[in-house]
Design an enzyme around this catalytic site. Structure first.
Site, PDB file in Angstrom:
ATOM      1  N   TYR A 163       0.823  -1.204   0.000  1.00  0.00           N
ATOM      2  CA  TYR A 163       0.000   0.000   0.000  1.00  0.00           C
ATOM      3  C   TYR A 163       0.853   1.248   0.000  1.00  0.00           C
ATOM      4  O   TYR A 163       2.069   1.183   0.213  1.00  0.00           O
ATOM      5  CB  TYR A 163      -0.972  -0.005   1.194  1.00  0.00           C
ATOM      6  N   ARG A 181       8.281   4.134  -4.549  1.00  0.00           N
ATOM      7  CA  ARG A 181       8.299   3.110  -3.493  1.00  0.00           C
ATOM      8  C   ARG A 181       7.279   2.007  -3.770  1.00  0.00           C
ATOM      9  O   ARG A 181       7.527   0.826  -3.514  1.00  0.00           O
ATOM     10  CB  ARG A 181       8.060   3.727  -2.123  1.00  0.00           C
ATOM     11  N   ARG A 237      -7.945 -20.707  -1.620  1.00  0.00           N
ATOM     12  CA  ARG A 237      -6.858 -20.375  -0.702  1.00  0.00           C
ATOM     13  C   ARG A 237      -5.705 -21.342  -0.899  1.00  0.00           C
ATOM     14  O   ARG A 237      -5.904 -22.559  -0.890  1.00  0.00           O
ATOM     15  CB  ARG A 237      -7.365 -20.454   0.748  1.00  0.00           C
ATOM     16  N   LYS A 296       6.415  -2.140   1.917  1.00  0.00           N
ATOM     17  CA  LYS A 296       5.252  -1.537   2.595  1.00  0.00           C
ATOM     18  C   LYS A 296       4.040  -2.455   2.424  1.00  0.00           C
ATOM     19  O   LYS A 296       3.163  -2.209   1.597  1.00  0.00           O
ATOM     20  CB  LYS A 296       5.002  -0.128   2.034  1.00  0.00           C
ATOM     21  N   GLU A 322      11.922   2.355  14.531  1.00  0.00           N
ATOM     22  CA  GLU A 322      11.061   3.429  14.019  1.00  0.00           C
ATOM     23  C   GLU A 322       9.795   3.461  14.869  1.00  0.00           C
ATOM     24  O   GLU A 322       9.667   2.715  15.840  1.00  0.00           O
ATOM     25  CB  GLU A 322      10.735   3.211  12.539  1.00  0.00           C
ATOM     26  N   LEU A 333      10.998   0.991   7.321  1.00  0.00           N
ATOM     27  CA  LEU A 333      10.422   1.442   6.058  1.00  0.00           C
ATOM     28  C   LEU A 333      11.199   2.671   5.579  1.00  0.00           C
ATOM     29  O   LEU A 333      11.535   3.544   6.378  1.00  0.00           O
ATOM     30  CB  LEU A 333       8.939   1.818   6.237  1.00  0.00           C
TER      31      LEU A 333
END
Ligand code: PLP
Length: 286
Positions: free
Chosen positions: A33, A52, A101, A150, A182, A206
């Site tokens: 995302y 990114r 799945r 991310k 972070e 990140l």
């Protein structure tokens, strides 16, 4: 107010938007995302987020479904359709819906699922918190080893945020092997004199888009930037601390694990960087 959201090429009222129960984002957190801020109806550092996004997708062997120009058009359409002045655009790309799945990835030509929506936040850049600063607690960093991607697997950052809420503070700083990595959804910095210290880029954190811009502006403003790890004790004894993220911009941190930093008020370096960042990014917004 009902939003218009984007799902796989369509703009729909949010109540009509659908994603399959077999979507790998839902079953496996198999997706990435980006969150891009909007100020005055324009996108902040859009190009950085696009770069990114492409990297996150590449690291997970997922095809980028759009060119940068197409992503820009989708972002702008959403801003317009939802009359966003200040706020955020959330964008998620998952590996799609294989119809069942299975741990193994589906065929590479399976179309990904693209979901985008807006979050309206009038006055986003004038947050009163910037004047008082955040208080943080520390929690162990037990996330996986590829924090540079991310991904949408955000359970531990959510747990850390809840620990912060329960402690009556604003956020948690994550600590690994004695050093701060972070924040739950932001990069962490301390200030000593004219020197800004922040952890170096690696798969431990990140690679913040805001971090890159803020460090560039700091150097341009004759501040010294040192990319190295720091401990919680060092942070508690620093002159100042702050965090950066696309939606909080530069946010002062005034207390760590109950210990006030300096005078317990936002310091001048964080305030200056916030001002420079917002000025410059508003000018460059698209
Ligand atoms: N670190 C983590 C773990 C994050 O989730 C985020 C943003 O969501 C950041 C740092 C800050 O990145 P950016 O400045 O690109 O928003």
């Amino acid at each position: 107010m009902s939003r218009i959201v984007h799902v796989n090429g369509e703009f729909l009222p949010e109540a009509e938007a659908k994603v399959s129960v077999f979507d790998r984002g839902f079953l496996m957190a198999d997706g990435v995302y980006e969150v891009t801020s909007v100020l005055g109806g324009k996108l902040i550092d859009f190009a950085g987020h696009c770069v990114r996004l492409a990297r996150s997708l590449g690291e997970l062997e997922m095809t980028n479904p759009h060119t940068e120009a197409e992503w820009l058009a989708l972002h702008r359409d959403l801003v317009a359709k939802n009359d966003i002045v200040d706020g955020m655009i959330y964008l998620q790309v998952t590996r799609g819906n294989p119809g069942d799945r299975d741990f193994a990835y589906p065929a590479a030509d399976l179309p990904p699922t693209v979901v985008m929506f807006t979050q309206s936040k009038p006055g986003l850049a004038d947050s009163p918190a910037a004047k008082t600063g955040w208080k943080v607690i520390s929690v162990p960093d037990i996330r996986w080893g590829r924090r540079d991607i991310k991904t949408v697997q955000l359970l531990y950052p959510s747990m850390a945020k809840m620990a912060a809420k329960k402690a009556g503070v604003d956020d948690a700083w994550l600590e690994q092997d004695g050093f701060v990595t972070e924040g739950t959804s932001n990069n962490a910095y301390i200030v000593k004199g004219n020197r800004i210290i922040t952890r170096a880029l690696s798969s431990d954190i990140l690679h913040g888009i805001t971090r890159a811009a803020v460090l560039r502006f700091a150097v341009e403003a004759q501040m010294e930037v040192v990319e190295r790890s720091f401990t919680l004790t060092e942070a508690q004894e620093a002159d100042e601390a702050f965090i950066t993220s696309a939606s909080a911009f530069v946010m002062p941190v005034v207390e760590i694990d109950g210990k006030a930093l300096g005078l317990g008020k936002p310091g001048p370096v964080a305030a200056r960087l916030r001002e420079i960042y917002l000025d410059e990014m508003r000018k460059a917004a698209v």
